[in-house]
Write a protein that holds these residues in place. Structure first.
Motif, PDB file in Angstrom:
ATOM      1  N   LEU A 152       0.847  -1.179   0.000  1.00 29.83           N
ATOM      2  CA  LEU A 152       0.000   0.000   0.000  1.00 29.83           C
ATOM      3  C   LEU A 152       0.889   1.237   0.000  1.00 29.83           C
ATOM      4  CD1 LEU A 152      -2.636  -1.145   2.642  1.00 29.83           C
ATOM      5  CD2 LEU A 152      -2.838  -1.233   0.168  1.00 29.83           C
ATOM      6  N   VAL A 190      -7.183   6.829  -6.513  1.00 29.47           N
ATOM      7  CA  VAL A 190      -6.727   5.524  -6.050  1.00 29.47           C
ATOM      8  C   VAL A 190      -6.439   4.651  -7.256  1.00 29.47           C
ATOM      9  CG1 VAL A 190      -7.394   3.404  -4.837  1.00 29.47           C
ATOM     10  CG2 VAL A 190      -7.932   5.628  -3.844  1.00 29.47           C
ATOM     11  N   TRP A 242      -1.795  -1.328  -4.019  1.00 28.93           N
ATOM     12  CA  TRP A 242      -2.733  -0.213  -4.104  1.00 28.93           C
ATOM     13  C   TRP A 242      -1.956   1.077  -3.846  1.00 28.93           C
ATOM     14  CZ3 TRP A 242      -8.289  -0.405  -4.396  1.00 28.93           C
ATOM     15  CH2 TRP A 242      -8.825  -1.707  -4.462  1.00 28.93           C
ATOM     16  N   ALA A 263      -2.655   5.501  -3.246  1.00 29.79           N
ATOM     17  CA  ALA A 263      -3.516   6.679  -3.150  1.00 29.79           C
ATOM     18  C   ALA A 263      -2.665   7.933  -3.228  1.00 29.79           C
ATOM     19  CB  ALA A 263      -4.308   6.666  -1.847  1.00 29.79           C
ATOM     20  N   LEU A 269      -7.444   4.472   1.831  1.00 25.90           N
ATOM     21  CA  LEU A 269      -6.816   3.384   1.088  1.00 25.90           C
ATOM     22  C   LEU A 269      -6.945   2.060   1.835  1.00 25.90           C
ATOM     23  CD1 LEU A 269      -5.182   2.682  -1.451  1.00 25.90           C
ATOM     24  CD2 LEU A 269      -3.101   3.099  -0.130  1.00 25.90           C
TER      25      LEU A 269
END
Length: 270
Positions: free
Chosen positions: A3, A31, A38, A40, A56
């Motif tokens: 992330l 996003v 992932w 953001a 997120l």
């Protein structure tokens, strides 16, 4: 799971391209998502960074013990533009609060302290990296993951010789960040391996639930308790916690008793 939270799209773009992330239909924060990552984009400021980090976490499915990285540009009084450093101490200038990320795997970069400012600074008064987002990211990400897995990687964009004048051009940011991507992928891979070892066994989860519902425990105490319980389980498996831990009357006494039990166990093993 990886992330990432960046302040600017220009910081995110090299990662988006490298990891083949696709824009998601989100409102509030841009996003991007891929197979196991992932990202953001928060915008400027620690409050935006905190909000984007929380957003997120939800969009990624509320993962436990994910790897969180805050990559981006920062200022430094002396370091040359393009120099990359991992952060080993992070201080919020407004509150004085500090965090100490645990660097427990081999890092491809040297480390430095970082200070998060509420407003842009041009005097380079701090003998540290400076940005405006990292403390918001760090404080929030540590609610969702353990300290070994939450890190800030900063690439120097300005210094006393080349002071910041607005936001750097996208091409310049890419030229600073792209040379660090191979090392960043290697570092993230090591952190993901470590994350696998931190998957919560049922006995650990049961102990955490029992202890945190029996007394008032602050967010920072919860994070420390989770870390200590993980160490206890790694050393002792499903062996019950010592009586001094189970009978502690408050969170401070609980943490002290568990730390002492771990220190004693380390001495026996030695």
């Amino acid at each position: 799971m990886l992330l990432f939270v960046t302040a600017f799209d220009t910081e995110a773009r090299p990662l988006i391209d490298r990891l083949r992330l696709k824009r998601q239909p989100d409102k509030g924060f841009p996003v991007y998502a891929g197979e196991n990552a992932w990202l953001a984009v928060s915008g400027i400021g620690k409050n935006n960074a905190a909000a984007a980090t929380a957003h997120l976490h939800g969009r990624a499915g509320f993962p436990d013990n994910a790897v969180w990285i805050n990559p981006g540009i920062a200022g430094h009084r002396d370091l040359a533009q393009g120099e990359a450093r991992l952060v080993h101490k992070l201080t919020d200038a407004a509150t004085g609060r500090s965090w100490f990320p645990s660097i427990t795997v081999h890092a491809p970069w040297q480390s430095l302290p970082l200070v998060t400012l509420d407003r842009p600074g041009s005097d380079y008064a701090h003998d540290a990296l400076v940005d405006m987002e990292a403390s918001g990211f760090m404080e929030t990400a540590l609610r969702f993951s353990t300290g070994e897995l939450v890190h800030c990687l900063k690439i120097v964009s300005d210094n006393s010789v080349n002071p910041a004048v607005g936001v750097p051009k996208a091409s310049q940011v890419a030229a600073w960040i792209e040379p660090q991507l191979d090392a960043l992928e290697t570092f993230c891979g090591l952190l993901q391996q470590q994350a696998e070892t931190l998957r919560t066994p049922q006995s650990l989860a049961d102990n955490f639930e029992r202890l945190t519902t029996a007394m008032h425990v602050t967010v920072s105490q919860r994070n420390r308790l989770r870390h200590l319980l993980q160490r206890w389980h790694a050393l002792n498996g499903d062996v019950p916690l010592p009586g001094s831990v189970s009978t502690a009357k408050n969170a401070s006494a609980l943490l002290d008793a568990l730390q002492t039990a771990l220190d004693d166990a380390r001495l026996v093993l030695a």
